[in-house]
Write a protein that holds these residues in place. Structure first.
Motif, PDB file in Angstrom:
ATOM      1  N   GLN A  59      10.073  65.211 -62.197  1.00  0.00           N
ATOM      2  CA  GLN A  59      10.279  65.405 -60.527  1.00  0.00           C
ATOM      3  C   GLN A  59       9.429  66.347 -60.015  1.00  0.00           C
ATOM      4  OE1 GLN A  59      15.046  66.210 -61.785  1.00  0.00           O
ATOM      5  NE2 GLN A  59      15.511  64.831 -62.123  1.00  0.00           N
ATOM      6  N   LYS A  60       9.230  67.310 -60.419  1.00  0.00           N
ATOM      7  CA  LYS A  60       8.024  68.071 -60.123  1.00  0.00           C
ATOM      8  C   LYS A  60       6.999  67.807 -59.180  1.00  0.00           C
ATOM      9  CE  LYS A  60       7.216  73.331 -60.402  1.00  0.00           C
ATOM     10  NZ  LYS A  60       7.941  73.607 -59.522  1.00  0.00           N
ATOM     11  N   LEU A  61       6.749  66.398 -60.588  1.00  0.00           N
ATOM     12  CA  LEU A  61       6.084  65.688 -59.543  1.00  0.00           C
ATOM     13  C   LEU A  61       6.465  64.489 -57.821  1.00  0.00           C
ATOM     14  CD1 LEU A  61       4.477  65.142 -63.330  1.00  0.00           C
ATOM     15  CD2 LEU A  61       2.769  66.633 -61.409  1.00  0.00           C
ATOM     16  N   GLY A  62       7.378  64.797 -58.595  1.00  0.00           N
ATOM     17  CA  GLY A  62       7.979  63.988 -56.860  1.00  0.00           C
ATOM     18  C   GLY A  62       8.355  62.874 -57.539  1.00  0.00           C
ATOM     19  N   TYR A  63       9.002  62.627 -58.749  1.00  0.00           N
ATOM     20  CA  TYR A  63       9.631  61.278 -59.055  1.00  0.00           C
ATOM     21  C   TYR A  63      11.061  61.458 -58.932  1.00  0.00           C
ATOM     22  CZ  TYR A  63       4.767  59.522 -60.096  1.00  0.00           C
ATOM     23  OH  TYR A  63       3.186  58.861 -59.763  1.00  0.00           O
ATOM     24  N   ARG A  64      11.373  60.458 -59.845  1.00  0.00           N
ATOM     25  CA  ARG A  64      13.181  60.654 -59.548  1.00  0.00           C
ATOM     26  C   ARG A  64      13.328  60.423 -60.659  1.00  0.00           C
ATOM     27  NH1 ARG A  64      12.742  55.942 -56.212  1.00  0.00           N
ATOM     28  NH2 ARG A  64      13.432  54.136 -57.810  1.00  0.00           N
ATOM     29  N   GLY A  65      13.025  59.896 -61.670  1.00  0.00           N
ATOM     30  CA  GLY A  65      12.396  60.361 -63.210  1.00  0.00           C
ATOM     31  C   GLY A  65      11.658  60.406 -63.995  1.00  0.00           C
ATOM     32  N   TYR A  66      12.538  60.792 -65.313  1.00  0.00           N
ATOM     33  CA  TYR A  66      11.359  60.143 -66.303  1.00  0.00           C
ATOM     34  C   TYR A  66      10.588  59.361 -66.668  1.00  0.00           C
ATOM     35  CZ  TYR A  66       8.922  60.014 -71.143  1.00  0.00           C
ATOM     36  OH  TYR A  66       8.223  59.998 -72.314  1.00  0.00           O
ATOM     37  N   THR A  67      11.838  58.627 -66.259  1.00  0.00           N
ATOM     38  CA  THR A  67      11.023  56.799 -66.115  1.00  0.00           C
ATOM     39  C   THR A  67      10.749  56.004 -65.336  1.00  0.00           C
ATOM     40  OG1 THR A  67      13.947  56.148 -66.970  1.00  0.00           O
ATOM     41  CG2 THR A  67      12.835  54.261 -66.606  1.00  0.00           C
ATOM     42  N   GLU A  68      10.991  56.781 -64.003  1.00  0.00           N
ATOM     43  CA  GLU A  68      10.038  56.110 -62.915  1.00  0.00           C
ATOM     44  C   GLU A  68       8.001  56.648 -62.703  1.00  0.00           C
ATOM     45  OE1 GLU A  68       9.870  56.263 -57.978  1.00  0.00           O
ATOM     46  OE2 GLU A  68      10.115  57.711 -59.398  1.00  0.00           O
ATOM     47  N   PHE A  69       8.206  57.839 -63.570  1.00  0.00           N
ATOM     48  CA  PHE A  69       7.164  58.426 -63.875  1.00  0.00           C
ATOM     49  C   PHE A  69       6.499  57.411 -65.170  1.00  0.00           C
ATOM     50  CE2 PHE A  69       4.377  61.453 -66.925  1.00  0.00           C
ATOM     51  CZ  PHE A  69       3.498  60.991 -65.617  1.00  0.00           C
ATOM     52  N   GLN A  70       6.854  57.174 -66.442  1.00  0.00           N
ATOM     53  CA  GLN A  70       6.893  55.981 -67.207  1.00  0.00           C
ATOM     54  C   GLN A  70       5.999  54.836 -66.691  1.00  0.00           C
ATOM     55  OE1 GLN A  70       9.639  55.841 -70.846  1.00  0.00           O
ATOM     56  NE2 GLN A  70       7.973  56.202 -71.924  1.00  0.00           N
ATOM     57  N   HIS A  71       7.158  54.672 -65.788  1.00  0.00           N
ATOM     58  CA  HIS A  71       6.524  52.955 -66.251  1.00  0.00           C
ATOM     59  C   HIS A  71       5.279  53.132 -64.795  1.00  0.00           C
ATOM     60  CE1 HIS A  71      10.480  50.751 -65.920  1.00  0.00           C
ATOM     61  NE2 HIS A  71      10.114  51.047 -67.291  1.00  0.00           N
TER      62      HIS A  71
END
Length: 281
Positions: A59-71
């Motif tokens: 989230q600190k990187l600007g993603y809604r959560g881990y799943t969005e970052f992982q995808h």
């Protein structure tokens, strides 16, 4: 944004991370594939931080959560590797017959790149990993593929058997099938009634059915829970399974990442046997 942009983004934000988040970032720089295919809980355990710390890091990187970052990470890694693999091809008019045949195989892999359903692939990896017992089968034309893939699964994960219709073992395996088991089938032309009957029965017994085949409307797809399609290139009436091998290798690598500790331990046991038997020169 490409993979290098993502790396730069994490690097730029590094100074603002907490000590726990820096551990995650360090793991990301070292092993991005592990983060791409592991749950947040496993990532946290790897660097001794909580699952919530991993989620807050994304989230600190600007993603809604881990799943969005992982995808996003999965997509960028795939794009980077496939882009690096592409090479300039000479004009067809200047090529030999052999070069044209090889180009046909290259084209089949590029088609796989464009059409592969990544979500389905990850579901296949998850299903294979969680299965209590795995049975690998196929049309008799495809049994070489089945043995190669099943052999690796057996070495890497254990609890994997070849299912060959018509043998005594086959009927025993069918009798023991349960909802905790997975049947992995290879169904490329020409399709056989025996394989279709096997998949129908596996489905009736509640087993998970994974099918590798050449098209979505393949006869085998009707009995499948998960389908991965890949085209088979045919020249001079000889089928080329180059793209199929590329797909299977990807599945194997994703399984290796997801079940890293288990696979590493199993392969180490196998190597110990090789060494004891003095098999290799």
């Amino acid at each position: 944004m490409n993979m290098q942009d993502l790396l730069r983004s994490v690097s730029t934000s590094y100074k603002d991370f907490s000590s726990g988040q820096k551990k995650i970032a360090d793991l990301f720089f070292r092993e991005p594939i592990f983060i791409a295919f592991s749950p947040a809980l496993e990532v946290g355990k790897r660097v001794q931080v909580s699952e919530s710390t991993v989620i807050r890091w994304t989230q600190k990187l600007g993603y809604r959560g881990y799943t969005e970052f992982q995808h996003t990470l999965q997509r960028k890694l795939a794009e980077e590797r496939l882009d690096n693999a592409q090479q300039e091809q000479p004009a067809a008019a200047d090529q030999s017959f052999l070069e044209n045949l090889l180009d046909a195989d290259i084209t089949s892999i590029l088609k796989l790149k464009q059409t592969i359903n990544e979500e389905n692939l990850l579901q296949v990896v998850d299903c294979i990993s969680k299965s209590g017992q795995r049975y690998v089968t196929g049309n008799f034309f495809d049994f070489g593929l089945a043995e190669w893939f099943g052999g690796w699964l057996g070495s890497a994960l254990g609890n994997t058997e070849m299912m060959q219709p018509g043998t005594a073992a086959y009927y025993g395996q069918m009798a023991e099938l349960s909802p905790h088991d997975t049947v992995i089938a290879f169904a490329f032309p020409r399709y056989t009634r025996t394989l279709m009957a096997t998949l129908d029965q596996a489905k009736r017994k509640g087993a998970e059915v994974i099918v590798f085949t050449d098209r979505e409307d393949s006869p085998a797809a009707k009995s499948a829970d998960l389908v991965l399609t890949v085209s088979v290139n045919a020249n001079l009436n000889i089928d080329s399974y180059t793209a199929v091998h590329a797909l299977l290798t990807s599945v194997m690598r994703f399984v290796y990442v997801k079940e890293h500790a288990k696979v590493k331990a199993k392969l180490a046991q196998l190597e110990a046997v090789y060494s004891d038997q003095d098999i290799f020169i």
